[in-house]
Enzyme design. Structure first.
Site, mmCIF file in Angstrom:
data_model
loop_
_atom_site.group_PDB
_atom_site.id
_atom_site.type_symbol
_atom_site.label_atom_id
_atom_site.label_comp_id
_atom_site.label_asym_id
_atom_site.label_seq_id
_atom_site.Cartn_x
_atom_site.Cartn_y
_atom_site.Cartn_z
ATOM 1 N N ARG A 1 0.672 -1.303 -0.129
ATOM 2 C CA ARG A 1 0.079 0.017 -0.072
ATOM 3 C C ARG A 1 0.999 1.356 -0.140
ATOM 4 O O ARG A 1 0.339 2.322 -0.440
ATOM 5 C CB ARG A 1 -0.915 -0.076 1.073
ATOM 6 N N GLU B 1 4.188 -11.699 14.498
ATOM 7 C CA GLU B 1 3.566 -12.110 15.758
ATOM 8 C C GLU B 1 4.012 -13.742 15.714
ATOM 9 O O GLU B 1 4.080 -14.215 16.883
ATOM 10 C CB GLU B 1 2.096 -12.019 15.615
#
Length: 181
Positions: free
Chosen positions: A69, A106
């Site tokens: 993006r 994560e």
């Protein structure tokens, strides 16, 4: 008549659509697709980034966009500023010799890379992305630019998710965000 900064911010904010429980339960997703398809909102976004950069970093050599993006806003901003655009991609997406930096997710590891000749030692860069959450990918991209010898002036994002403290992860590298949630 020229719109004020506040008018532009309010218009853009009206084009950021919230979705509950996406991509998983408990997550409030901020969708920028309506902003991207609205010419006025997209122009206002680039106007505000351009204004900030011209006031804060009058000497910049490249805008560096993060996959994917950052590729939406980065080239438009670079074109407005009259500078080049550099791509930071996920590992394995660029041809030729590359430099890379790995970072922790994560649940695992990821890597970002740039073509080895994308920047030269001492060139001044600003990084751009749509959003900063935990800040891992933005931090890795900054480290990648430093590894290549660039001077990282700062980072630009449309949205900052304050509760995830991604800005703190950037250390002394300034992060400018248009919206904080």
């Amino acid at each position: 008549m020229q719109e004020s900064r506040e008018e532009k911010l309010n218009y853009i904010m009206g084009k950021i659509r919230p979705f509950n429980d996406f991509p998983s339960k408990g997550v409030l997703f901020r969708d920028i697709c309506p902003l991207m398809k609205d010419h006025k909102a997209l122009c206002a976004t680039i106007d505000l980034f351009e204004e900030y950069v011209k006031q804060t970093y009058p000497m910049v050599d490249f805008i560096v966009g993060l996959d994917a993006r950052g590729f939406l806003f980065g080239p438009l901003l670079a074109q407005r500023l009259g500078v080049g655009f550099v791509l930071v991609r996920k590992k394995g997406k660029l041809p030729g010799p590359t430099e890379s930096v790995s970072y922790t997710l994560e649940y695992g590891q990821a890597e970002v890379e740039v073509q080895a000749d994308a920047v030269e030692k001492g060139q001044r860069v600003l990084l751009i992305d749509d959003l900063i959450a935990t800040g891992g990918s933005l931090h890795a991209a900054c480290e990648l630019m430093k590894k290549c010898g660039a001077e990282v002036l700062g980072c630009l994002v449309l949205i900052e998710l304050k509760g995830l403290k991604g800005v703190e992860r950037q250390g002394s590298t300034p992060v400018f965000s248009l919206f904080q949630y």
